[in-house]
Design an enzyme around this catalytic site. Structure first.
Site, short mmCIF file in Angstrom:
data_model
loop_
_atom_site.label_atom_id
_atom_site.label_comp_id
_atom_site.label_asym_id
_atom_site.label_seq_id
_atom_site.Cartn_x
_atom_site.Cartn_y
_atom_site.Cartn_z
N THR A 177 0.86 -1.20 0.00
CA THR A 177 0.00 0.00 0.00
C THR A 177 0.90 1.25 0.00
OG1 THR A 177 -0.06 0.01 2.42
CG2 THR A 177 -1.90 -1.08 1.34
N GLU B 175 -0.14 -8.64 5.26
CA GLU B 175 -1.55 -8.41 4.94
C GLU B 175 -2.37 -9.65 5.27
OE1 GLU B 175 -2.66 -5.53 4.09
OE2 GLU B 175 -0.82 -4.49 3.45
N ALA C 283 7.97 -8.39 8.48
CA ALA C 283 9.30 -7.97 8.01
C ALA C 283 10.28 -7.79 9.16
CB ALA C 283 9.18 -6.66 7.23
N LEU D 24 8.15 0.66 5.51
CA LEU D 24 7.24 0.08 6.51
C LEU D 24 6.55 1.19 7.30
CD1 LEU D 24 8.93 -2.91 8.36
CD2 LEU D 24 7.38 -2.94 6.43
N ALA D 25 5.29 0.97 7.62
CA ALA D 25 4.60 1.80 8.61
C ALA D 25 3.80 0.83 9.45
CB ALA D 25 3.69 2.82 7.94
N TYR E 81 4.41 15.84 15.21
CA TYR E 81 5.18 15.04 14.25
C TYR E 81 6.69 15.19 14.46
CZ TYR E 81 5.95 11.92 10.48
OH TYR E 81 6.36 10.79 9.79
N LYS F 70 12.01 9.15 13.22
CA LYS F 70 12.53 9.54 11.91
C LYS F 70 13.95 10.07 12.02
CE LYS F 70 8.96 8.41 9.40
NZ LYS F 70 9.05 7.18 8.60
P1 NAD Z 1 1.05 2.41 4.53
O1 NAD Z 1 0.31 2.12 5.79
O2 NAD Z 1 0.28 2.71 3.30
O3 NAD Z 1 2.01 1.16 4.16
C1 NAD Z 1 2.68 0.40 5.11
C2 NAD Z 1 3.26 -0.86 4.48
O4 NAD Z 1 3.99 -1.55 5.51
C3 NAD Z 1 2.22 -1.86 3.96
O5 NAD Z 1 2.72 -2.49 2.79
C4 NAD Z 1 2.14 -2.90 5.07
O6 NAD Z 1 1.74 -4.22 4.67
C5 NAD Z 1 3.58 -2.91 5.52
N1 NAD Z 1 3.77 -3.44 6.87
C6 NAD Z 1 3.31 -2.95 8.05
N2 NAD Z 1 3.74 -3.71 9.07
C7 NAD Z 1 4.50 -4.70 8.52
C8 NAD Z 1 5.24 -5.79 9.04
N3 NAD Z 1 5.31 -6.03 10.35
N4 NAD Z 1 5.87 -6.61 8.16
C9 NAD Z 1 5.82 -6.41 6.82
N5 NAD Z 1 5.16 -5.37 6.28
C10 NAD Z 1 4.51 -4.53 7.11
O7 NAD Z 1 2.09 3.54 4.90
P2 NAD Z 1 2.76 4.77 4.10
O8 NAD Z 1 2.06 6.02 4.50
O9 NAD Z 1 2.97 4.45 2.67
O10 NAD Z 1 4.17 4.83 4.85
C11 NAD Z 1 5.34 4.26 4.34
C12 NAD Z 1 6.53 5.11 4.77
O11 NAD Z 1 6.40 6.41 4.19
C13 NAD Z 1 6.60 5.33 6.30
O12 NAD Z 1 7.96 5.35 6.68
C14 NAD Z 1 6.01 6.72 6.45
O13 NAD Z 1 6.45 7.37 7.62
C15 NAD Z 1 6.55 7.40 5.20
N6 NAD Z 1 5.86 8.64 4.81
C16 NAD Z 1 4.50 8.68 4.72
C17 NAD Z 1 3.88 9.89 4.40
C18 NAD Z 1 2.38 10.00 4.31
O14 NAD Z 1 1.88 11.13 4.32
N7 NAD Z 1 1.67 8.90 4.23
C19 NAD Z 1 4.66 11.04 4.13
C20 NAD Z 1 6.04 10.93 4.18
C21 NAD Z 1 6.64 9.73 4.53
#
Ligand code: NAD
Length: 409
Positions: free
Chosen positions: A62, A86, A123, A150-151, A246, A255
């Site tokens: 995602t 998932e 992971a 990862l998040a 944040y 971060k």
């Molecule tokens: P998201 O929730 O859409 O995606 C998270 C992903 O991590 C998914 O694929 C999920 O299956 C996977 N995941 C979660 N726990 C897991 C585990 N234990 N093992 C394996 N996979 C696991 O999140 P996102 O918003 O795309 O965030 C991804 C990164 O981007 C993060 O580091 C976040 O801080 C960073 N980020 C996000 C934003 C934002 O506004 N969304 C902005 C800047 C940076």
């Protein structure tokens, strides 16, 4: 086989089911945005891009990880391994959206002759790392790009089994601000108490850089990295209005740790592989992870309104196109930030952070109340985008049609 009509079910704001056809369309749209080489041509003046051949994406189902994977595969014909966590479908429940996204990605990859392997597991665990290593050795080595996206709200420490839970809290003192109470759609004032030392340490253990480092060390030790390998993890900075929760809060500490770890990873990669470790500071977008952060939904609802009006809005796939085309270059990337002594930050949030954008967001912020929420902000857009993440309210999908939910790749 279990064909059924799938209607959105929610617990509070969160959707607890997902629509396979809506998820498929979301993936299709992202592939269409990247497919065809002209869409990933670098902007004028950018250095020669890194053309990835073998890519590991950790957190690939995602949000930013999915968009990264699509960019690597359809932009550069890279072979990809996606790792994610998932829930598959069972008799009573649909799968999670990330599961259906991966199914769709798998089908399009087969159609287009692209190699795409998937690993659904934790992971953070040694077991998933071992499985990934075996698969990479067989199918993908040597890796020239590793994306860490990862998040997660929690992490089990592989050394001692301790479970860390992340907390989204300010540090030092309580923080009060207005926020959208998502369930009731009310604009309310909230006060978040400061995090305890344990909450700070646990959030760093979940969302900091330790697991990224463990992945990169394991891959390096196993001899699975190519010369010139690049690894990228994602971060966020945002404007001052969100800093107490944040940048200066628990997640910001995590971060900061990620950025420190980037330095350590690079000093491990550089001598052995001429490799680099970067942190890309991405734009705020609606994902399952970002919607969970207090105050952020209000910020996102205002930001998208302002950025859309200026023609600056970008979704994850557009951000990732820019990351790959303009910043993942063979030579050191051009827009690496050098202030604060940090030389590893790519800034993809440049449009979000433009002074005129932030001035408009700041001017609208104090005006928002429950009555004018939909007029002053793009809350409707935020809500729709959030539901879209689960495959609902996606254009062109007939939600009265039964769909097959019991699917696997
Ligand atoms: P998201 O929730 O859409 O995606 C998270 C992903 O991590 C998914 O694929 C999920 O299956 C996977 N995941 C979660 N726990 C897991 C585990 N234990 N093992 C394996 N996979 C696991 O999140 P996102 O918003 O795309 O965030 C991804 C990164 O981007 C993060 O580091 C976040 O801080 C960073 N980020 C996000 C934003 C934002 O506004 N969304 C902005 C800047 C940076």
């Amino acid at each position: 086989m279990s064909q059924q009509i799938v209607k959105r079910r929610s617990r509070g704001f969160i959707c607890v089911n997902a629509h396979p056809e809506g998820c498929r369309r979301n993936v299709e749209r992202q592939i269409a945005a990247i497919d065809g080489s002209s869409s990933i041509l670098p902007s004028p003046g950018s250095p020669e891009p890194l053309v990835p051949h073998n890519v590991l994406v950790i957190g690939a189902s995602t949000g930013y990880g999915l968009a990264s994977r699509i960019t690597a595969a359809w932009g550069y014909e890279a072979r990809t391994l996606g790792v994610f966590f998932e829930r598959p479908p069972d008799e009573s429940k649909t799968a999670t959206a990330g599961y259906y996204n991966t199914l769709a990605l798998d089908a399009y990859a087969k159609r287009d002759g692209l190699f795409a392997a998937h690993l659904n597991g934790d992971a953070f665990s040694d077991e998933t790392k071992r499985e990934a290593i075996a698969l990479i050795r067989r199918e993908l080595a040597p890796l020239d790009l590793v994306i860490y996206s990862l998040a997660s709200p929690k992490r089990t420490d592989p050394r001692n089994g301790v479970v860390y839970n992340s907390a989204l809290k300010p540090i030092g003192e309580a923080f009060s601000n207005r926020t959208i109470e998502l369930d009731s759609e009310k604009v309310v004032d909230i006060t978040l108490p400061p995090a305890t030392d344990k909450e700070i340490a646990d959030t760093v253990a979940v969302m900091g850089g330790e697991d990224w480092r463990l992945w990169m060390e394991a891959l390096a030790d196993e001899g699975l990295l190519a010369s010139g390998v690049c690894t990228v993890a994602y971060s966020y900075i945002g404007p001052a209005v969100t800093w107490p929760i944040y940048r200066d809060g628990t997640i910001g500490r995590a971060k900061q740790d990620l950025e420190n770890v980037a330095v350590a990873i690079e000093s491990m990669l550089e001598p052995k592989f001429d490799g680099r470790a970067l942190v890309s500071v991405n734009k705020a977008v609606v994902t399952q992870a970002s919607a969970a952060i207090p105050v952020v939904p209000l910020y996102l609802s205002l930001l998208s309104k302002v950025m859309r009006a200026k023609g600056l809005e970008e979704s994850p796939i557009e951000q990732m196109r820019r990351l790959f085309a303009d910043h993942l270059s063979k030579s050191p990337p051009p827009i690496l930030e050098t202030q604060e002594g940090n030389t590893r930050r790519v800034r993809l949030d440049d449009r979000e952070m433009r002074a005129d954008v932030q001035a408009e967001v700041a001017a609208l912020w104090p005006q928002v109340n429950t009555e004018n929420l939909r007029a002053v902000t793009d809350f409707a857009g935020f809500q729709r985008e959030f539901r879209n993440l689960f495959g609902f309210e996606v254009e062109g999908v007939d939600y009265d049609e039964p769909v097959e939910t019991d699917l696997s790749w």
